[in-house]
Design an enzyme around this catalytic site. Sequence first.
Site: not given
Length: 202
Positions: A79-81
């Site tokens: 996951h990232c932003r």
Amino acid sequence: MTTATTATTTSTAPAEEAALEVDPATARRWAAAGDATIVDVREADERAAEWIEGSEFNPLSTFDPAPLLARGDRKLVFHCRSGRRSLDALGRYQAAGGRNAFSLAGGIAAWKQAAMPVGTGKAPPISLMRQVQIVIGFMVLVGCALTLWVNPWFLIMPAFFGAGLLFAGLSGTCGLAVVLSAMPWNRYEGPKSEGPRSSCSV
């Protein structure tokens, strides 16, 4: 687009590889059951501000698939932003031979929108990416001024930083960001337990 339960399949480059995206509810259910590990690929300053509880840290700027590959077939959810960098991490993991991995659709933004819990902390007052931009902009400006008013050889300064930006874009590794992340003002109190740490962002 094909659908299997709550996971969706989208195409990425190279076209023959499929990047799997999973929604926040499914990712949380897998993690809660102990079937998956959530891996945060954002940078240190972003993680300092907020993180998914129980997630591990393996930032994209220095992404290392080795410790993840050692886990065998256990599910991984990157996951990232907002989901863009996590797809990049997923592609690198697959290229290294990894399987049974997914990208969190919409990233931590979608996770929060779905009312999933996050841990919060205190991030540096200026984000790491802004610090990189400030340093590069200042050095390019100084280099151009010195080239005009002192000696043409000072043109090497903006050329050096331009080459650094090109390398960061091609490799996904920003050397200046790594150096700045080690500075005292970028130290932070993050999650108590996390994976490999380091630190150039969607």
